[in-house]
Design a protein around this motif. Structure first.
Motif, PDB file in Angstrom:
ATOM      1  N   GLU A  53     111.011  70.100  74.500  1.00  8.46           N
ATOM      2  CA  GLU A  53     109.912  70.291  74.075  1.00  8.46           C
ATOM      3  C   GLU A  53     109.573  69.741  72.483  1.00  8.46           C
ATOM      4  OE1 GLU A  53     109.461  74.241  74.680  1.00  8.46           O
ATOM      5  OE2 GLU A  53     109.021  74.343  76.876  1.00  8.46           O
ATOM      6  N   ALA A  54     110.484  70.066  71.697  1.00  9.25           N
ATOM      7  CA  ALA A  54     110.242  69.355  70.262  1.00  9.25           C
ATOM      8  C   ALA A  54     110.220  67.888  70.337  1.00  9.25           C
ATOM      9  CB  ALA A  54     111.406  69.983  69.531  1.00  9.25           C
ATOM     10  N   ALA A  55     111.151  67.356  71.135  1.00  9.70           N
ATOM     11  CA  ALA A  55     110.915  65.746  71.275  1.00  9.70           C
ATOM     12  C   ALA A  55     109.754  65.276  71.733  1.00  9.70           C
ATOM     13  CB  ALA A  55     112.174  65.356  72.289  1.00  9.70           C
ATOM     14  N   LEU A  56     109.429  66.217  72.552  1.00  9.02           N
ATOM     15  CA  LEU A  56     107.828  65.726  73.314  1.00  9.02           C
ATOM     16  C   LEU A  56     106.747  65.878  72.221  1.00  9.02           C
ATOM     17  CD1 LEU A  56     108.230  67.192  76.817  1.00  9.02           C
ATOM     18  CD2 LEU A  56     107.481  64.684  76.419  1.00  9.02           C
ATOM     19  N   ARG A  57     106.739  66.989  71.569  1.00 10.74           N
ATOM     20  CA  ARG A  57     105.986  67.275  70.503  1.00 10.74           C
ATOM     21  C   ARG A  57     105.916  66.272  69.229  1.00 10.74           C
ATOM     22  NH1 ARG A  57     107.507  72.408  71.219  1.00 10.74           N
ATOM     23  NH2 ARG A  57     108.647  72.486  69.150  1.00 10.74           N
ATOM     24  N   ALA A  58     107.242  65.833  68.990  1.00 11.67           N
ATOM     25  CA  ALA A  58     107.262  64.594  67.959  1.00 11.67           C
ATOM     26  C   ALA A  58     106.702  63.488  68.453  1.00 11.67           C
ATOM     27  CB  ALA A  58     109.068  64.449  67.795  1.00 11.67           C
ATOM     28  N   LEU A  59     107.027  63.232  69.628  1.00  8.90           N
ATOM     29  CA  LEU A  59     106.352  61.825  70.138  1.00  8.90           C
ATOM     30  C   LEU A  59     104.818  61.990  70.134  1.00  8.90           C
ATOM     31  CD1 LEU A  59     106.585  59.267  72.215  1.00  8.90           C
ATOM     32  CD2 LEU A  59     106.193  60.593  74.197  1.00  8.90           C
ATOM     33  N   TRP A  60     104.258  62.989  70.666  1.00 11.96           N
ATOM     34  CA  TRP A  60     102.874  62.948  70.587  1.00 11.96           C
ATOM     35  C   TRP A  60     102.309  63.273  69.353  1.00 11.96           C
ATOM     36  CZ3 TRP A  60     100.839  60.929  74.301  1.00 11.96           C
ATOM     37  CH2 TRP A  60     101.493  61.188  75.671  1.00 11.96           C
ATOM     38  N   VAL A  67      97.452  65.495  71.728  1.00 13.77           N
ATOM     39  CA  VAL A  67      98.067  66.018  72.849  1.00 13.77           C
ATOM     40  C   VAL A  67      99.184  66.886  72.725  1.00 13.77           C
ATOM     41  CG1 VAL A  67      99.415  65.113  74.756  1.00 13.77           C
ATOM     42  CG2 VAL A  67      97.646  63.553  73.884  1.00 13.77           C
ATOM     43  N   ALA A  68      99.673  66.916  71.388  1.00 13.32           N
ATOM     44  CA  ALA A  68     100.805  67.869  71.024  1.00 13.32           C
ATOM     45  C   ALA A  68     100.259  69.279  70.991  1.00 13.32           C
ATOM     46  CB  ALA A  68     101.048  67.450  69.496  1.00 13.32           C
ATOM     47  N   THR A  69      98.845  69.460  70.990  1.00 13.76           N
ATOM     48  CA  THR A  69      98.515  70.923  71.010  1.00 13.76           C
ATOM     49  C   THR A  69      98.160  71.722  72.414  1.00 13.76           C
ATOM     50  OG1 THR A  69      96.309  70.175  70.790  1.00 13.76           O
ATOM     51  CG2 THR A  69      97.350  70.668  68.670  1.00 13.76           C
ATOM     52  N   MET A  72     102.657  72.265  77.585  1.00 10.76           N
ATOM     53  CA  MET A  72     103.796  71.435  77.972  1.00 10.76           C
ATOM     54  C   MET A  72     103.586  70.748  79.156  1.00 10.76           C
ATOM     55  SD  MET A  72     106.283  70.136  76.666  1.00 10.76           S
ATOM     56  CE  MET A  72     106.228  71.021  75.082  1.00 10.76           C
ATOM     57  N   ARG A  73     102.778  71.237  80.382  1.00 11.08           N
ATOM     58  CA  ARG A  73     102.621  70.608  81.652  1.00 11.08           C
ATOM     59  C   ARG A  73     101.594  69.400  81.334  1.00 11.08           C
ATOM     60  NH1 ARG A  73     105.325  69.650  85.202  1.00 11.08           N
ATOM     61  NH2 ARG A  73     105.729  71.750  85.644  1.00 11.08           N
ATOM     62  N   SER A  78     100.823  63.702  80.541  1.00 11.86           N
ATOM     63  CA  SER A  78     100.279  62.607  79.663  1.00 11.86           C
ATOM     64  C   SER A  78     101.397  61.571  79.354  1.00 11.86           C
ATOM     65  CB  SER A  78      99.817  63.344  78.248  1.00 11.86           C
ATOM     66  OG  SER A  78      98.542  64.259  78.623  1.00 11.86           O
ATOM     67  N   LEU A  79     102.448  61.694  79.605  1.00 13.38           N
ATOM     68  CA  LEU A  79     103.578  60.639  79.422  1.00 13.38           C
ATOM     69  C   LEU A  79     103.189  59.298  80.562  1.00 13.38           C
ATOM     70  CD1 LEU A  79     107.032  62.531  79.409  1.00 13.38           C
ATOM     71  CD2 LEU A  79     105.786  61.533  77.558  1.00 13.38           C
ATOM     72  N   ASN A  80     102.428  59.586  81.306  1.00  9.88           N
ATOM     73  CA  ASN A  80     102.266  58.445  82.298  1.00  9.88           C
ATOM     74  C   ASN A  80     101.133  57.647  81.581  1.00  9.88           C
ATOM     75  OD1 ASN A  80     103.648  59.215  84.833  1.00  9.88           O
ATOM     76  ND2 ASN A  80     102.301  61.085  84.770  1.00  9.88           N
ATOM     77  N   SER A  81     100.486  58.255  80.494  1.00 13.66           N
ATOM     78  CA  SER A  81      99.603  57.272  79.962  1.00 13.66           C
ATOM     79  C   SER A  81     100.016  56.388  78.861  1.00 13.66           C
ATOM     80  CB  SER A  81      98.470  58.069  78.942  1.00 13.66           C
ATOM     81  OG  SER A  81      98.974  58.767  78.335  1.00 13.66           O
TER      82      SER A  81
END
Length: 138
Positions: A53-60, A67-69, A72-73, A78-81
């Protein structure tokens, strides 16, 4: 007017934060801490999920901070975008997050995750966090 999601106040997330969670999970896998005999497998799973989850938030935060807000689902969907991301990564991240989420919770009819499962998930999360950390960084 819509209220921000419940994740709006979640930590900003950083690649360092993800690495710290992975290090803590690795420590639980290598050492048995006193008083954690029956608790450490699920604690390890929680740390792995937090790392992802931290890695995803950092990416966003690098790609699109709004998107970081969201939940998680929604972040996973949104990764598909992200066109420059390998198409297998969103499905891999979604599957891993779903598996970890299920393993986090105690079910009286299920056993705790095995050491082999935990090591495999640790390797998967570590690899995925590296992919996410390197995305969008020049």
């Amino acid at each position: 007017m819509s209220a921000p999601g419940r994740w709006a106040n979640a930590g900003a997330g950083s690649d360092l934060e993800a690495a710290e969670y992975l290090t803590s999970a690795d420590r639980l896998l290598r050492e048995r801490l006193r008083g954690t005999e029956s608790l450490w497998p699920r604690a390890c799973v929680w740390l792995l999920r937090l790392a992802l989850e931290a890695a995803l938030r950092a990416l966003w935060h690098r790609e699109n901070a709004s998107v970081a807000t969201v939940s998680m689902r929604a972040q996973l969907l949104s990764l598909n975008s992200l066109d420059s991301l390998d198409p297998a990564v969103p499905a891999r991240a979604d599957h891993l997050w779903t598996v970890l989420s299920g393993a986090c919770h105690y079910h009286p009819y299920e056993l705790s995750p095995t050491v082999a499962e935990l090591r495999s998930w640790h390797a998967d999360v570590a690899a995925l966090t590296q992919i996410l950390a390197s995305h969008g960084v020049s």
